[in-house]
Design a protein around this motif. Structure first.
Motif, PDB file in Angstrom:
ATOM      1  N   ALA A  22       0.920  -1.100   0.070  1.00 18.14           N
ATOM      2  CA  ALA A  22       0.170   0.023  -0.016  1.00 18.14           C
ATOM      3  C   ALA A  22       0.765   1.260  -0.089  1.00 18.14           C
ATOM      4  O   ALA A  22       1.976   1.311   0.757  1.00 18.14           O
ATOM      5  N   VAL A  23       0.557   2.209  -0.838  1.00 16.67           N
ATOM      6  CA  VAL A  23       1.349   3.487  -0.959  1.00 16.67           C
ATOM      7  C   VAL A  23       0.497   4.319  -0.246  1.00 16.67           C
ATOM      8  O   VAL A  23      -0.650   4.808  -0.353  1.00 16.67           O
ATOM      9  N   PHE A 164      10.479   2.795  -9.015  1.00 15.59           N
ATOM     10  CA  PHE A 164       9.786   1.376  -9.075  1.00 15.59           C
ATOM     11  C   PHE A 164      11.032   0.321  -8.679  1.00 15.59           C
ATOM     12  O   PHE A 164      12.163   0.819  -8.787  1.00 15.59           O
ATOM     13  N   THR A 165      10.873  -0.688  -8.027  1.00 22.92           N
ATOM     14  CA  THR A 165      11.889  -1.856  -7.747  1.00 22.92           C
ATOM     15  C   THR A 165      11.520  -2.995  -8.231  1.00 22.92           C
ATOM     16  O   THR A 165      10.279  -3.369  -8.373  1.00 22.92           O
ATOM     17  N   ALA A 166      12.306  -3.774  -9.130  1.00 23.56           N
ATOM     18  CA  ALA A 166      12.275  -4.886  -9.637  1.00 23.56           C
ATOM     19  C   ALA A 166      13.569  -5.700  -9.651  1.00 23.56           C
ATOM     20  O   ALA A 166      14.700  -5.292  -9.715  1.00 23.56           O
ATOM     21  N   GLY A 167      13.091  -7.070  -9.606  1.00 26.99           N
ATOM     22  CA  GLY A 167      14.279  -8.180  -9.695  1.00 26.99           C
ATOM     23  C   GLY A 167      14.186  -8.815 -11.018  1.00 26.99           C
ATOM     24  O   GLY A 167      13.500  -8.315 -11.962  1.00 26.99           O
ATOM     25  N   VAL A 168      15.258  -9.749 -11.231  1.00 25.55           N
ATOM     26  CA  VAL A 168      15.199 -10.472 -12.356  1.00 25.55           C
ATOM     27  C   VAL A 168      14.721 -11.799 -12.298  1.00 25.55           C
ATOM     28  O   VAL A 168      15.079 -12.548 -11.208  1.00 25.55           O
ATOM     29  N   SER A 169      14.171 -12.392 -13.133  1.00 21.35           N
ATOM     30  CA  SER A 169      13.417 -13.893 -13.141  1.00 21.35           C
ATOM     31  C   SER A 169      13.936 -14.668 -13.980  1.00 21.35           C
ATOM     32  O   SER A 169      14.383 -14.223 -15.276  1.00 21.35           O
ATOM     33  N   ILE A 170      13.772 -15.740 -13.876  1.00 19.23           N
ATOM     34  CA  ILE A 170      14.408 -16.874 -14.963  1.00 19.23           C
ATOM     35  C   ILE A 170      12.793 -17.201 -15.213  1.00 19.23           C
ATOM     36  O   ILE A 170      12.161 -17.682 -14.400  1.00 19.23           O
ATOM     37  N   TYR A 171      12.501 -17.934 -16.212  1.00 23.72           N
ATOM     38  CA  TYR A 171      11.200 -18.357 -16.730  1.00 23.72           C
ATOM     39  C   TYR A 171      11.552 -19.493 -17.938  1.00 23.72           C
ATOM     40  O   TYR A 171      12.479 -19.513 -18.719  1.00 23.72           O
ATOM     41  N   ILE A 294       2.538   9.990  -5.981  1.00 26.50           N
ATOM     42  CA  ILE A 294       2.563   9.163  -4.824  1.00 26.50           C
ATOM     43  C   ILE A 294       1.892   9.385  -3.801  1.00 26.50           C
ATOM     44  O   ILE A 294       0.818   8.844  -3.253  1.00 26.50           O
ATOM     45  N   LYS A 295       1.753  10.851  -3.430  1.00 25.17           N
ATOM     46  CA  LYS A 295       1.104  11.240  -2.304  1.00 25.17           C
ATOM     47  C   LYS A 295      -0.447  11.411  -2.531  1.00 25.17           C
ATOM     48  O   LYS A 295      -1.119  11.084  -1.641  1.00 25.17           O
ATOM     49  N   VAL A 313       6.976   1.687  -4.731  1.00 28.28           N
ATOM     50  CA  VAL A 313       7.758   2.583  -3.677  1.00 28.28           C
ATOM     51  C   VAL A 313       7.085   3.694  -3.116  1.00 28.28           C
ATOM     52  O   VAL A 313       5.715   4.050  -3.646  1.00 28.28           O
ATOM     53  N   THR A 314       7.368   4.067  -2.057  1.00 30.18           N
ATOM     54  CA  THR A 314       6.617   5.222  -1.145  1.00 30.18           C
ATOM     55  C   THR A 314       7.223   6.513  -1.403  1.00 30.18           C
ATOM     56  O   THR A 314       6.561   7.307  -1.005  1.00 30.18           O
TER      57      THR A 314
END
Length: 322
Positions: A22-23, A164-171, A294-295, A313-314
């Motif tokens: 929740a933002v 924004f925050t993102a990681g890396v995925s294998i598929y 964001i606010k 992100v906040t």
């Protein structure tokens, strides 16, 4: 634009595929004017502005951009759901939606221009674009203009407004993970990735660790959709991209029957809107606009629309990458 960076932090991070963050929807307070000196409403407003020192994001924009009414955005528009073309040819996705919201705050139009991912920063330096907004990972190397392979300085670098925050995925193909759960499991197998991305970089780094002559066969493509096509056709054992992109492909490709994510996300890092060094006014204006949406809760609505709440992100941070 799979994991769109050349090198991220080596810290691993697992982010749930489903789950909202929740933002905070805190509303901006409007200060009251000093009513003790006079009862003139206009005078009260003037006093309020002077006492709080508030400035709207639009007030921070460079005069040249204000007069044009347009911010040119460089983007590799082939990375759903971050940015892509819909069936009608319209540019849609997380970044375009956020750009529309930012444009309303700034009183200008964000115009997306398509370009290959590895030329976007060059486009900023040449002033072809005002911003680059393309699932680009904020890294120290990019901030300082350092080539991640040679560690030599190749440019002035850029500033990032992280959003924004993102990681890396294998598929892999659905129902056929071939025992792949981690990057180490790719030794002796073939992976399809987008060129000059963190997925590409991770595959090269992991291949160097493989033993017994079982290196990773890496096929690198101009865009992520081409890499997905290669995996779908059986030409590779696995693919890799940023988590939001991998998750979207799993959900939509073949009606959800083509792919599956395997293992955990790694290399979690911030996406940033890139601005050429020296454009401090524009950087401040865009950061202020991002904080404003964001606010207001508009950011939260957009992130939820695309089902990527786990990366929300906040606050917008300046150059928060490592």
């Amino acid at each position: 634009m799979t994991a769109r960076t050349i090198r991220r932090t080596t810290a691993k991070s697992r982010i749930a595929a489903v789950g909202a963050i929740a933002v905070a929807g805190t509303m901006l307070l409007t200060a009251c004017g000093d009513q003790t000196k006079n009862n003139d409403p206009d005078a009260a407003k003037t006093t309020a502005g002077a006492s709080t020192g508030t400035t709207s994001p639009a007030d921070l924009l460079p005069a040249e951009i204000k007069s044009k009414g347009v911010i040119k955005v460089g983007s590799d528009i082939a990375y759903p759901p971050v940015e892509f073309k819909d069936k009608s040819g319209k540019t849609v996705g997380i970044d375009p939606d956020l750009a529309d919201a930012l444009g309303k705050e700034l009183g200008v139009e964000f115009q997306f221009e398509n370009g290959t991912f590895d030329t976007l920063i060059t486009g900023l330096r040449s002033k072809r674009y005002d911003l680059a907004m393309s699932a680009m990972t904020d890294t120290k190397d990019r901030q300082e203009g350092i080539d991640p392979e040679t560690k030599k300085k190749v440019g002035e670098g850029v500033d990032f407004i992280d959003y924004f925050t993102a990681g890396v995925s294998i598929y892999t193909k659905k129902g056929d993970d071939q025992g792949i759960k981690t990057w180490a499991d790719l030794c002796g197998k073939k992976i399809a990735v987008q060129r000059n991305t963190v997925s590409h970089d991770l595959a090269k780094a992991e291949s160097k660790k493989c033993t017994g002559g079982k290196k990773i066969a890496i096929e690198a493509y101009d865009n992520d959709l081409e890499a997905q096509t290669r995996l779908r056709s059986g030409g590779a054992d696995a693919g890799s991209s940023d988590f939001p992109v991998a998750a979207y492909a799993v959900k939509t490709s073949g009606g959800g029957k083509d792919f599956q994510i395997v293992g955990d996300q790694v290399e979690a890092a911030p996406y940033g809107i890139a601005v050429a060094k020296g454009n401090d006014q524009l950087t401040k204006a865009v950061k202020a606009a991002m904080d404003a949406i964001i606010k207001s809760g508009e950011y939260e609505k957009i992130i939820a629309k695309w089902g990527v709440e786990a990366g929300a992100v906040t606050e917008a941070k300046l150059n928060g990458g490592s």
